[in-house]
Design an enzyme around this catalytic site. Structure first.
Site, mmCIF file in Angstrom:
data_model
loop_
_atom_site.group_PDB
_atom_site.id
_atom_site.type_symbol
_atom_site.label_atom_id
_atom_site.label_comp_id
_atom_site.label_asym_id
_atom_site.label_seq_id
_atom_site.Cartn_x
_atom_site.Cartn_y
_atom_site.Cartn_z
ATOM 1 N N LEU A 78 0.841 -1.185 0.000
ATOM 2 C CA LEU A 78 0.000 0.000 0.000
ATOM 3 C C LEU A 78 0.879 1.238 0.000
ATOM 4 O O LEU A 78 1.996 1.225 0.523
ATOM 5 C CB LEU A 78 -0.905 0.021 1.242
ATOM 6 N N PRO A 100 4.528 8.231 1.524
ATOM 7 C CA PRO A 100 4.719 7.673 0.188
ATOM 8 C C PRO A 100 6.160 7.214 -0.050
ATOM 9 O O PRO A 100 7.101 7.706 0.575
ATOM 10 C CB PRO A 100 4.362 8.841 -0.741
ATOM 11 N N SER A 101 6.303 6.268 -0.968
ATOM 12 C CA SER A 101 7.612 5.755 -1.404
ATOM 13 C C SER A 101 8.417 5.138 -0.268
ATOM 14 O O SER A 101 9.639 5.059 -0.342
ATOM 15 C CB SER A 101 8.434 6.868 -2.082
ATOM 16 N N ARG A 102 7.728 4.718 0.780
ATOM 17 C CA ARG A 102 8.368 4.112 1.950
ATOM 18 C C ARG A 102 9.312 5.062 2.683
ATOM 19 O O ARG A 102 10.173 4.633 3.446
ATOM 20 C CB ARG A 102 9.116 2.819 1.571
ATOM 21 N N LEU A 103 9.147 6.369 2.440
ATOM 22 C CA LEU A 103 9.942 7.370 3.154
ATOM 23 C C LEU A 103 9.162 7.793 4.400
ATOM 24 O O LEU A 103 8.772 8.948 4.568
ATOM 25 C CB LEU A 103 10.245 8.567 2.251
#
Length: 213
Positions: free
Chosen positions: A10, A189-192
């Protein structure tokens, strides 16, 4: 159909978090997030994964329910003779995790668990439903039983002994967890992801820092 677990992901984007957003005290900050989880009708907002290490050095974890936040401590109740109770007798240090996916949030808490005063356990036990109080007597938690009928029989036996008032079993009561490390995680977002950690200083007070995701 073969399910590819690697494809399940997700994208988190609901909110942001920074040390500047946080209160100086991590338990006060936790109470804000907990209240927001309750207001958002998160499923089981007080459910927490409690990890402990037994005398054999093996970690074990399970879901228990948070039952209070008082004077900077987190309270939960259990059977003192259960596997987790025996682990806490051997090593009082625990790790707790709350996960609220609806808010894309996680809280990790580390600290020391100590038994609460008997009168505190008595008061909470008296507030439980009648059948739950009987269950605390009927279940020799974590011990092996031959069938479900054993529990049913024991519950009926204690119900006959205590048809109205059920006293607290001596093997059942509460723990208060005193945190020394707390981390707030907000999905991004973007696993950041945003991670803010509180670490208790040796001389008191909390050191706030941002961690890499």
């Amino acid at each position: 159909m073969t399910l590819n677990l690697a494809d399940i992901r997700l994208e988190y984007s609901k909110k942001e978090l920074s040390p500047e957003d946080c209160l100086p005290d991590p338990v006060a900050q936790f109470e804000i997030w907990l209240n927001e989880a309750i207001s958002a009708q998160v499923h089981e907002p007080t459910a927490m994964n409690l990890a402990a290490v037994g005398a054999d050095g093996r970690p074990s974890s399970r879901i228990v329910l948070l039952k209070g936040v008082e004077e900077g401590q987190l309270l939960f109740y259990t059977n003192y003779l259960s596997r987790k109770g025996q682990a806490l007798d051997a090593n009082p240090y625990v790790a707790i995790t709350f996960f609220w996916p609806e808010l894309e949030r996680q809280v990790r808490i580390e600290g020391k668990a100590c038994r609460v005063a008997p009168e505190v356990s008595d008061a909470y036990f008296a507030s439980r439903p009648y059948t739950s109080r009987l269950g605390a007597w009927a279940s020799e938690q974590s011990s092996e039983i031959s069938s479900k009928a054993v529990l049913v029989t024991r519950a009926a036996m204690y119900g006959a002994r205590h048809p109205i008032n059920v006293p607290r079993p001596p093997h059942w009561g509460g723990y208060a967890v005193v945190p020394d490390r707390v981390e707030f995680w907000q999905g991004r977002p973007s696993r950041l992801h945003d991670r803010v950690q509180y670490a208790l200083r040796e001389n008191g007070g909390w050191l706030l820092s941002r961690l890499a995701p």
